[in-house]
Each structure stands twice: as structure tokens, then as C-alpha cells.
Design an enzyme around this catalytic site. Structure first.
Site, PDB file in Angstrom:
ATOM      1  N   ASP A  13      41.278  36.364  45.046  1.00 39.91           N
ATOM      2  CA  ASP A  13      42.280  35.870  45.284  1.00 39.91           C
ATOM      3  C   ASP A  13      43.251  34.996  46.620  1.00 39.91           C
ATOM      4  O   ASP A  13      42.818  34.635  46.960  1.00 39.91           O
ATOM      5  CB  ASP A  13      42.606  37.053  45.750  1.00 39.91           C
ATOM      6  N   GLY A  39      40.338  40.802  43.276  1.00 39.77           N
ATOM      7  CA  GLY A  39      39.981  41.614  42.209  1.00 39.77           C
ATOM      8  C   GLY A  39      39.974  43.535  42.700  1.00 39.77           C
ATOM      9  O   GLY A  39      39.161  44.157  42.945  1.00 39.77           O
ATOM     10  N   GLY A  41      38.401  46.069  40.353  1.00 42.89           N
ATOM     11  CA  GLY A  41      37.198  46.530  40.830  1.00 42.89           C
ATOM     12  C   GLY A  41      37.275  46.254  42.582  1.00 42.89           C
ATOM     13  O   GLY A  41      36.616  47.697  42.903  1.00 42.89           O
ATOM     14  N   GLU A 139      40.353  45.072  33.398  1.00 40.19           N
ATOM     15  CA  GLU A 139      39.570  43.979  33.725  1.00 40.19           C
ATOM     16  C   GLU A 139      38.499  43.268  32.889  1.00 40.19           C
ATOM     17  O   GLU A 139      38.321  42.041  33.226  1.00 40.19           O
ATOM     18  CB  GLU A 139      40.308  43.404  35.241  1.00 40.19           C
ATOM     19  N   GLY A 221      57.017  58.374  45.238  1.00 41.97           N
ATOM     20  CA  GLY A 221      56.406  59.242  45.419  1.00 41.97           C
ATOM     21  C   GLY A 221      54.990  59.388  43.996  1.00 41.97           C
ATOM     22  O   GLY A 221      55.062  58.027  43.490  1.00 41.97           O
ATOM     23  N   ASP A 242      54.133  44.197  52.394  1.00 39.10           N
ATOM     24  CA  ASP A 242      52.757  43.720  50.985  1.00 39.10           C
ATOM     25  C   ASP A 242      52.544  45.091  50.229  1.00 39.10           C
ATOM     26  O   ASP A 242      51.687  45.546  50.822  1.00 39.10           O
ATOM     27  CB  ASP A 242      51.895  42.760  52.036  1.00 39.10           C
ATOM     28  N   ASP A 248      45.407  49.601  44.098  1.00 43.49           N
ATOM     29  CA  ASP A 248      43.512  49.694  44.673  1.00 43.49           C
ATOM     30  C   ASP A 248      43.638  51.113  45.626  1.00 43.49           C
ATOM     31  O   ASP A 248      42.808  51.247  46.061  1.00 43.49           O
ATOM     32  CB  ASP A 248      43.282  48.162  44.520  1.00 43.49           C
TER      33      ASP A 248
END
Length: 301
Positions: A13, A39, A41, A139, A221, A242, A248
């Protein structure tokens, strides 16, 4: 073998923080820059491992462009990387991320790199004994995901699909899914419908095959739909700093709680708390909370 097997992408990233998101054609002066492991995953695997889950990651991470360092970072987080292939002649995926300071919203562009191929022979070799949940995103090549889901179902392993980033052809995977996790935009795109009531969207998605659907609404929510009906849970009030990686974190926390045998209401509360902590601070994996932090927040209310 780990109880949670994440089949997913690993990226480097490249994150820029700016006063706000740029308009088309506009150049802004950024505030800071970071290069880190990412990523979807990798993020979901790390989120679950931080919360105490036994996690294995199956992926392809090219050794070029310091790809080996990304695998080392996963290992340092307690993620089992024995199922990560490391081709010497490929570079890992890359994500270019801009975060706006005004509201914490983000824009992301990804380049697949070694994530763009996942040979079926690697999928066929995945060990599923002892695995409770297989977690995947979109992805990776969808044909490989489909075969992994078929193998998981035959082995009695439950499948969680986070249908992000949106790919229209991903709708074919839904009948193989036990739990579908999407945001509002992804839900509308999968249904080829305009904006509607979240409860209706969740029910319509479940009609396409998944046994359960979690529709994440960010600050509003989430909605959960399964054979018992539909429930809506409010988000915890928090100042968003952020939002990159919040989804994730939610997935990693949710599957951790479900793998532990928590009830659906308990698992949703646990996942919401983890996501609230993640959005309240800067970074992606840097913002992902520990088990102790989530438990401390849950103890407050």
C-alpha cells in the site's frame, strides 16, 4: 491447521494523506506518505490474528519489489504463511490510496501484480481439514475462488465472501457462499438496482444464494439477513479519522467471533466495536485493534 483460512490478495500500500480528496484534474499538496503491507486478504488475515484467531493465508506474493518483506510482515503478525506462493519473476500487487483529512474518506487504485494469477493447482492443494471458515475477496481470479468454494462446501467448511472490489461476474459465486459481506454500493451493483432500503437490499441479495448477508452501512451501522429474518444494528458513535481498512477489520473481527462460536448478535457487536476502533485512528493495519482493546471498548457499554 488454522481455523480460519483466508484466500486473498497481498499488496504494498502506498498511502498519501491530503487535506481532502482531489477533484478530477486537481493537484493537492499531501500531508504525509507511508508504504506498508496491504491487500484485502492480508488485511483481513492480520485483523483476525490481532484478535486472537488462528489464521492461515493462501496467496501469491511475487519476490520482486521487496515482496519477501511483505511475507515477513505477515509472519510477524502471527499469520501462517505456509500456503503463500512466492514466484521469483513477479512483483506483488500495489494499491495507491489517498485519504482526505476532512472526513477520513478515501480513493484507491490497485494494480494486481502477482494477485492476478492463482493457479487451480494451488487451490486444489489447499488443506481444509480443521478449517472452520474460508474467507475470500474479489481481488483474485474468480474461477479459482469458485473452485475453492466448491471444495470448501464439500468439506463442510463455511465460506465468507467479501464481494469487494465489485466485479459483475462475481454474482455467479453467491450460491456457493454461506455469508456475503458487502457495503451499500456493492449491494446495489450486485442487484443492478438503484438505492433502496438496506433491509430490502440485504433480503434481495440473500435470495441470490448466500445463506446470510451482512450489509455494512458505515456510520449508519449494518444490516444482517438470514433464515431467521432481518436485523439492523447501529454503529458505535466515533470520530472517523481514516476509513481505509475499516471493512477489512469488520470482516476479520466477524469471522473471528463466528469461528469462536459466538452468537450472531454477539459477533456483530464484536465486529462493530473492532471497526469503530479502526476508523478512529490513522492507517490500515496500524489502526487494527488488539483483542484487549476490543474487549475494553465492549466493557464500556
Amino acid at each position: 491447521m488454522a481455523e480460519i483460512l483466508v484466500l486473498g490478495s497481498v499488496n504494498r500500500d502506498l498511502v498519501v494523506h491530503a487535506p481532502r480528496l482531489p477533484l478530477p484534474g486537481e493537484t493537492l499538496r499531501g500531508q504525509r506518505f507511508a508504504s506498508c503491507l496491504g491487500g484485502k486478504g492480508a488485511n483481513q488475515a492480520v485483523a483476525a490474528a490481532r484478535l486472537g484467531a488462528q489464521v492461515s493465508l493462501a496467496a501469491r506474493v511475487g519476490r520482486m519489489e521487496l515482496g519477501e518483506a511483505l511475507v515477513a510482515q505477515l509472519q510477524a503478525e502471527g499469520v501462517d504463511t505456509s500456503l503463500v506462493a512466492q514466484p521469483a519473476d513477479e512483483a506483488p500487487g500495489v494499491a495507491l490510496i489517498v485519504v482526505g483529512a476532512e472526513d477520513g474518506e478515501n480513493q484507491i487504485v490497485t494494480v494486481a501484480g502477482s494477485n492476478g494469477s492463482l493457479p487451480l493447482q494451488q487451490v486444489e492443494a489447499l488443506p481444509l481439514a480443521g478449517v472452520r471458515w474460508l474467507v475470500a475477496q474479489q481481488e483474485l481470479p474468480l474461477v479459482s475462488l469458485a473452485r475453492a468454494f466448491e471444495r470448501a462446501r464439500a468439506a463442510g467448511v463455511r465460506v465468507l465472501l467479501n464481494a469487494a472490489p465489485f466485479r459483475a461476474e462475481g454474482a455467479a459465486l453467491l450460491p456457493l457462499v454461506d455469508l456475503l459481506v458487502v457495503n451499500r454500493l456493492e449491494a446495489g451493483a450486485l442487484l443492478q438496482a438503484g438505492d433502496g432500503a438496506p433491509e430490502g437490499l440485504a433480503q434481495a441479495l440473500r435470495a441470490k444464494g448466500p445463506r446470510a448477508v451482512l450489509l455494512s452501512l458505515g456510520a449508519d451501522g449494518l444490516v444482517w439477513a438470514d433464515e431467521s429474518g432481518v436485523r439492523r444494528d447501529p454503529a458505535r458513535a466515533v470520530k472517523a479519522v481514516d476509513t481505509v481498512g475499516a471493512g477489512d477489520t469488520l470482516v476479520g473481527a466477524l469471522v473471528t467471533a463466528l469461528a469462536e462460536g459466538q452468537s450472531v448478535p454477539e459477533a456483530l457487536t464484536f465486529a462493530q466495536a473492532a471497526a469503530a476502533l479502526a476508523v478512529s485512528r490513522s492507517g490500515v493495519q496500524d489502526a487494527m485493534p488488539s483483542r484487549a482493546e476490543v474487549q475494553a471498548l465492549l466493557a464500556i457499554a
